[in-house]
Motif scaffolding. Structure first.
Motif, mmCIF file in Angstrom:
data_model
loop_
_atom_site.group_PDB
_atom_site.id
_atom_site.type_symbol
_atom_site.label_atom_id
_atom_site.label_comp_id
_atom_site.label_asym_id
_atom_site.label_seq_id
_atom_site.Cartn_x
_atom_site.Cartn_y
_atom_site.Cartn_z
ATOM 1 N N CYS A 264 0.835 -1.201 0.000
ATOM 2 C CA CYS A 264 0.000 0.000 0.000
ATOM 3 C C CYS A 264 0.876 1.260 0.000
ATOM 4 N N LYS A 265 0.670 2.093 -0.992
ATOM 5 C CA LYS A 265 1.416 3.338 -1.119
ATOM 6 C C LYS A 265 0.456 4.502 -0.976
ATOM 7 N N LEU A 266 0.887 5.534 -0.237
ATOM 8 C CA LEU A 266 0.012 6.676 0.011
ATOM 9 C C LEU A 266 -0.032 7.572 -1.229
ATOM 10 N N SER A 267 -1.221 7.782 -1.746
ATOM 11 C CA SER A 267 -1.404 8.591 -2.946
ATOM 12 C C SER A 267 -1.666 10.052 -2.608
ATOM 13 N N LYS A 268 -2.506 10.287 -1.607
ATOM 14 C CA LYS A 268 -2.829 11.670 -1.234
ATOM 15 C C LYS A 268 -3.053 11.751 0.267
ATOM 16 N N LEU A 269 -2.480 12.781 0.888
ATOM 17 C CA LEU A 269 -2.679 13.050 2.311
ATOM 18 C C LEU A 269 -3.229 14.460 2.456
ATOM 19 N N VAL A 270 -4.319 14.598 3.208
ATOM 20 C CA VAL A 270 -4.953 15.898 3.420
ATOM 21 C C VAL A 270 -5.101 16.135 4.919
ATOM 22 N N LEU A 271 -4.608 17.272 5.386
ATOM 23 C CA LEU A 271 -4.798 17.724 6.763
ATOM 24 C C LEU A 271 -5.682 18.958 6.726
ATOM 25 N N SER A 272 -6.748 18.962 7.509
ATOM 26 C CA SER A 272 -7.664 20.102 7.479
ATOM 27 C C SER A 272 -8.189 20.391 8.879
ATOM 28 N N VAL A 273 -8.412 21.667 9.143
ATOM 29 C CA VAL A 273 -8.945 22.069 10.447
ATOM 30 C C VAL A 273 -9.942 23.198 10.265
ATOM 31 N N GLN A 274 -11.052 23.092 11.008
ATOM 32 C CA GLN A 274 -12.146 24.062 10.966
ATOM 33 C C GLN A 274 -12.407 24.556 12.387
ATOM 34 N N PRO A 275 -13.053 25.717 12.544
ATOM 35 C CA PRO A 275 -13.383 26.201 13.883
ATOM 36 C C PRO A 275 -14.233 25.189 14.652
ATOM 37 N N GLY A 276 -13.915 25.018 15.914
ATOM 38 C CA GLY A 276 -14.701 24.143 16.774
ATOM 39 C C GLY A 276 -14.453 22.665 16.573
ATOM 40 N N VAL B 191 -7.334 14.123 9.388
ATOM 41 C CA VAL B 191 -6.376 13.637 8.394
ATOM 42 C C VAL B 191 -7.096 12.643 7.500
ATOM 43 N N SER B 192 -6.936 12.818 6.207
ATOM 44 C CA SER B 192 -7.524 11.928 5.209
ATOM 45 C C SER B 192 -6.387 11.339 4.383
ATOM 46 N N ALA B 193 -6.346 10.004 4.290
ATOM 47 C CA ALA B 193 -5.248 9.330 3.596
ATOM 48 C C ALA B 193 -5.796 8.376 2.552
ATOM 49 N N ASP B 194 -5.412 8.587 1.289
ATOM 50 C CA ASP B 194 -5.792 7.698 0.190
ATOM 51 C C ASP B 194 -4.634 6.751 -0.108
ATOM 52 N N PHE B 195 -4.927 5.443 -0.104
ATOM 53 C CA PHE B 195 -3.908 4.432 -0.374
ATOM 54 C C PHE B 195 -4.245 3.635 -1.625
ATOM 55 N N ILE B 196 -3.207 3.203 -2.330
ATOM 56 C CA ILE B 196 -3.336 2.275 -3.447
ATOM 57 C C ILE B 196 -2.388 1.114 -3.177
ATOM 58 N N GLY B 197 -2.934 -0.125 -3.237
ATOM 59 C CA GLY B 197 -2.138 -1.274 -2.843
ATOM 60 C C GLY B 197 -1.985 -2.314 -3.931
#
Length: 317
Positions: free
Chosen positions: A135-147, A152-158
């Protein structure tokens, strides 16, 4: 018969020495918000002009591929949530240098290659878990909103997978969550800005490599240039960012989230505003949305991240 529940769903990881060769035990655990990581058969009707000899209808399916992969989503943690491992997988092989004697600074610098991991997708209390290799990580997203806590969102392809069976669950370490109120100001071109939201995307552009003789992918490979983006929403207080967008200004973009001795510090190298909008649709405050793309210069390769915590290894973080 008891109905399977999603309660206790989590994931665990182990870095592979040889891509596609599963590693056990998996010692790094991750509490999840959602999980669709699994092998999925892709099929289509096998068509020709004859049909079934009477009616123009396909007589059967064609198995095209078994797509191993999917998305894991969780609350991001300074420590105890596998973020240190995910950052290494996203930033590349040997991307992390650790210094200090506790707290430790795990400094990540973007590299050109990536490691593969074995992932156990622990499916609640079903006793029917997925173990996937290569499994290789294709996309990593870090996001933060008030409150909210950062997500973390991680898309893998294996590459491969085992038949579903119960796996021994590990207990993830104590989590130290990255929270919205830990976020400092964003810095760009000698000015600082208070944020409404922040999203960092590391897109490695990885895709399956399908070759003859198998339904499974060989080691997944990049298909395009790495793309690093930082998206922010903030209240309009001046026109500085709009001016910078029109001028094509290039400068580092920085932001840190801090909780005592624990820190996540982000530096986007040579950031250029690729999108700026500040439409008005109410009598309230005017908000602007800004997207920076990072660029390399041969010395700095677009992104540097420092994760500071009490773990001596980023892979245990």
């Amino acid at each position: 018969m008891a109905v399977p529940l999603g309660h206790l769903t989590q994931a665990s990881f182990a870095v592979e020495v040889t891509p596609g060769t599963a590693v056990s035990p998996r010692t790094v655990g991750m509490r999840l918000l959602s999980n669709d990581l699994a092998p999925k058969l892709k099929s289509s009707p096998l068509k020709n002009l004859t049909g079934d000899g009477v009616v123009p209808i396909s007589t059967g399916p064609l198995q095209e591929s078994i797509e191993v992969g999917g998305n894991l989503k969780a609350q991001a943690c300074y420590q105890g949530g596998a973020l240190g491992l995910l950052l290494e997988l996203a930033m590349g092989t040997s991307s992390c240098t650790t210094t200090g004697t506790g707290p430790y600074d795990h400094t990540f610098a973007l590299t050109g290659t990536q490691d593969c991991v074995t992932i156990a997708s622990e499916r609640g209390n079903t006793a029917k878990d997925d173990v996937m290799n290569g499994c290789k990580l294709s996309k990593l997203v870090l996001s933060v909103q008030p409150g909210q806590a950062m997500e973390v969102s991680a898309d893998f392809i294996g590459m491969g997978y085992d038949a579903r069976a119960a796996v021994a669950k590990i207990t993830p370490a104590t989590p130290y969550y990255i929270k919205h109120n830990h976020c400092g100001q964003l810095g760009f071109n000698s000015a600082n800005y208070v944020l409404l939201s922040l999203t960092l995307t590391i897109d490695r552009k990885v895709a399956p490599l399908m070759e003859l003789g198998t339904l499974n992918s060989a080691e997944p490979q990049p298909t395009d240039m790495i793309e690093i983006m930082l998206e922010a929403e903030l209240v309009v207080r001046d026109n500085v960012l709009q001016v910078a967008a029109l001028a094509g200004t290039s400068a580092n973009v920085t932001c840190s989230l801090t909780d005592g001795t624990r820190t996540l510090a982000i530096t986007l190298h040579n950031g250029v505003i690729m999108s700026h909008s500040d439409p008005i649709s109410s009598v309230g405050v005017i908000k602007q949305k800004v997207t920076w793309n990072a660029y390399g210069d041969g010395t700095n390769h677009g992104l540097a991240i420092v994760l500071t915590n009490a773990n001596s290894s980023n892979r245990a973080s």
